[in-house]
Design an enzyme around this catalytic site. Structure first.
Site, short mmCIF file in Angstrom:
data_model
loop_
_atom_site.label_atom_id
_atom_site.label_comp_id
_atom_site.label_asym_id
_atom_site.label_seq_id
_atom_site.Cartn_x
_atom_site.Cartn_y
_atom_site.Cartn_z
N ASP A 13 43.17 69.61 51.55
CA ASP A 13 43.54 70.06 52.89
C ASP A 13 42.44 70.86 53.57
OD1 ASP A 13 46.14 68.99 52.44
OD2 ASP A 13 46.65 70.79 51.32
N LYS A 16 39.27 67.42 55.94
CA LYS A 16 38.30 66.34 55.73
C LYS A 16 38.47 65.21 56.75
CE LYS A 16 39.69 65.80 51.44
NZ LYS A 16 40.58 66.97 51.24
N GLY A 17 39.74 64.94 57.13
CA GLY A 17 40.03 63.81 58.02
C GLY A 17 39.17 63.84 59.27
N LYS A 18 39.09 64.99 59.89
CA LYS A 18 38.34 65.11 61.14
C LYS A 18 36.83 64.91 60.91
CE LYS A 18 36.90 68.56 64.31
NZ LYS A 18 37.10 69.85 64.93
N ASN A 38 49.60 60.56 48.18
CA ASN A 38 49.76 62.02 48.06
C ASN A 38 48.86 62.70 49.10
OD1 ASN A 38 47.52 61.07 46.67
ND2 ASN A 38 47.72 62.45 44.94
N ALA A 39 47.85 61.96 49.58
CA ALA A 39 46.91 62.51 50.56
C ALA A 39 47.49 62.42 51.97
CB ALA A 39 45.60 61.73 50.50
N GLY A 40 46.99 63.24 52.84
CA GLY A 40 47.40 63.18 54.24
C GLY A 40 46.24 63.64 55.09
N HIS A 41 45.51 62.70 55.68
CA HIS A 41 44.35 63.07 56.50
C HIS A 41 44.73 63.05 57.97
CE1 HIS A 41 41.34 61.96 53.10
NE2 HIS A 41 41.95 63.10 52.91
N THR A 129 53.59 65.92 44.71
CA THR A 129 54.11 65.41 45.99
C THR A 129 55.30 64.48 45.77
OG1 THR A 129 52.55 63.58 45.90
CG2 THR A 129 51.83 65.55 47.09
N ARG A 143 47.28 51.42 29.68
CA ARG A 143 46.99 49.98 29.76
C ARG A 143 48.22 49.11 29.91
NH1 ARG A 143 43.50 51.00 24.71
NH2 ARG A 143 45.15 52.56 24.69
N GLN A 224 42.29 64.82 48.37
CA GLN A 224 42.55 66.06 47.62
C GLN A 224 41.28 66.92 47.60
OE1 GLN A 224 43.86 63.00 45.72
NE2 GLN A 224 45.49 63.31 47.16
P1 IMP Z 1 50.37 64.78 42.78
O1 IMP Z 1 49.01 64.34 43.23
O2 IMP Z 1 51.46 64.35 43.70
O3 IMP Z 1 50.65 64.42 41.36
O4 IMP Z 1 50.42 66.39 42.83
C1 IMP Z 1 49.65 67.20 41.95
C2 IMP Z 1 49.13 68.45 42.66
O5 IMP Z 1 48.16 68.08 43.63
C3 IMP Z 1 50.20 69.23 43.42
O6 IMP Z 1 49.89 70.60 43.35
C4 IMP Z 1 50.05 68.75 44.85
O7 IMP Z 1 50.50 69.69 45.79
C5 IMP Z 1 48.54 68.58 44.91
N1 IMP Z 1 48.10 67.60 45.91
C6 IMP Z 1 48.16 66.25 45.81
N2 IMP Z 1 47.65 65.68 46.90
C7 IMP Z 1 47.23 66.67 47.70
C8 IMP Z 1 46.58 66.71 48.97
O8 IMP Z 1 46.25 65.69 49.58
N3 IMP Z 1 46.29 67.94 49.46
C9 IMP Z 1 46.60 69.08 48.79
N4 IMP Z 1 47.21 69.10 47.61
C10 IMP Z 1 47.52 67.89 47.06
#
Ligand code: IMP
Length: 424
Positions: A13, A16-18, A38-41, A129, A143, A224
């Site tokens: 967080d 990076k997206g920008k 799990n990412a959000g840009h 997430t 595997r 991440q």
């Molecule tokens: P997971 O990737 O969903 O397994 O989460 C594992 C850890 O990584 C947790 O603490 C999440 O909050 C964190 N996490 C996963 N993706 C992001 C992201 O894009 N930004 C910030 N924290 C993340």
């Protein structure tokens, strides 16, 4: 234009997206190499906000090719929804989006396993997430994972899915005492995804190396952050992929000799979502102030982010782990109303003073930050368009950060819009 890896230097967080969006103008390909949805840009273009979870941010530039590399785990349902939603907003998503046939697929049982494991851990949970990321990477390492190429081979897909569902259903029933999934339903559902994904499937390593051979340039878009890396992060409070620069070569099949530059992105302070040690975390009053001003809520889950002062020990470690050539500082404006600003320059563990980032979680939990204090600039920076026009005290803060982490600052961002950033 060189081939560039861009990574987050903290816990994700970093904005990076920008920055990816800015650099994209100068490259031909933009590639995701690890993680999943799990990412959000977040990218704001002319007041329109786009939040991208799986599709590389380069998609907002019509003439760029976007690639989802083999190191990414793909939830087809989420990906198809994201493609549809981008198209609805008038963004072109056609063969300008390619997906590695070696990328692993997330299934409903991964998501359920993610949630069950977290629930069972109780207080010791990671705070994932809940997107099934960890269990999907677990299958990859065991595997027994299913890759996108398998989806297009009927008998292979049938047999692999059957084996997985049988095994997972036994675990759901015997370990967690809950119902599992119907093979027929999942099989039917996933076969439907083929028609949507077919034209996007590629051999990632070949596509990228062929592009490099004819002089095209690539931006490897990290998701991440460094301290969520499965090897180098604050294990076990990490994600399940290599979010450091090394992950870019593994996650795409482009060798390390083809990389020309590594850019690290750091927020002017620190945030973290989920559980785990965070030495410079604010106490409640300051937490609320910065969280509100910085709109520190997760782009994926909406969870409030934990906030703290800039940790120079952490980012210095990141500079070394990633071989960072230059650093981008984002969200400087969030500190505009701080009278005093602190930078962490070391930790105290009991009576011991250390100036490095400890690798074991036990020591990390006990680290108390040692701060250097600088006066705040107490002035609005959001309309500034040139580095030299920043308040003197802000320049002093940036110079001190650069000195402490051992990397030069190349871009500073003072707001969410594309225009609110300038080169140093
Ligand atoms: P997971 O990737 O969903 O397994 O989460 C594992 C850890 O990584 C947790 O603490 C999440 O909050 C964190 N996490 C996963 N993706 C992001 C992201 O894009 N930004 C910030 N924290 C993340």
């Amino acid at each position: 234009m060189p081939n560039i890896i861009l990574v987050g230097t903290q816990w994700g967080d970093e904005g990076k997206g920008k920055i990816i969006d800015m650099i994209t103008q100068d490259v031909d390909y933009v590639v995701r190499f690890q993680g999943g949805n799990n990412a959000g840009h977040t990218v704001v273009v002319d007041g329109r906000q786009f939040i991208l979870h799986l599709v590389p941010s380069g998609i907002l530039h019509e003439d760029k090719i976007c690639v989802i590399g083999n190191g990414v785990v793909v939830d087809p349902e989420v990906l198809i929804e994201e493609i549809k939603s981008l198209k609805k907003k008038g963004i072109k998503v056609d063969t300008n989006l390619l997906i590695s046939d070696q990328a692993h697929i997330i299934f409903p049982y991964h998501k359920m396993m993610d949630k069950l494991r977290e629930a069972q851990k109780g207080k010791g949970k990671i705070g994932t997430t809940g997107r099934g990321i960890g269990p999907c990477y677990t299958d990859k390492a065991s595997r027994c994972g299913i890759r996108l190429a398998d989806l297009f081979n009927d008998s292979v897909f049938h047999d692999k899915l059957k084996e997985n569902i049988d095994e997972k259903n036994t675990i759901f029933c015997k370990v967690y005492g809950c119902d599992g999934f119907s093979f027929d339903e999942v099989y039917k559902q996933y076969k439907k995804y083929r028609q949507y994904l077919k034209k996007h499937i590629c051999n990632c390593s070949q596509v990228l190396n062929d592009a490099i051979a004819i002089g095209k340039s690539i931006l490897f878009e990290g998701a991440q952050g460094t301290f969520l890396d499965i090897d180098h992060g604050t294990y076990p409070f990490v994600t399940s992929s290599n979010s450091t620069a090394g992950g870019a070569v593994i996650g795409t099949g482009v060798g390390p000799k083809r990389i020309d530059k590594v850019i690290g992105v750091a927020k002017a302070y620190t945030t973290r979502v989920g559980e785990g040690p965070f030495p410079t975390e604010f106490s409640s009053v300051m937490m609320e102030k910065i969280r509100t001003k910085g709109k520190e809520f997760g782009a994926t889950t909406g969870r409030p982010r934990r906030c703290g002062w800039f940790d120079a020990v952490l980012v210095k470690h990141s500079v070394r782990l990633n071989s960072i050539d230059e650093i981008v500082i984002t969200k400087l404006d969030v500190l505009d109303e701080c009278k005093k600003i602190k930078i962490c320059v070391g930790y105290r563990i009991g009576k011991r003073l250390i100036r490095y980032f400890p690798s074991d979680i036990g020591s990390l939990w006990r680290c108390k930050p040692v701060y250097e204090e600088l006066p705040g600039w107490y002035q609005d920076t959001t309309r500034i368009t040139k580095y030299e026009n920043l308040p003197q005290k802000a320049l002093k803060y940036l110079n001190r950060i650069s000195e402490l982490i051992g990397a030069g600052i190349s871009i500073v961002s003072v707001g969410s819009d594309r225009k609110q950033a300038f080169k140093v």
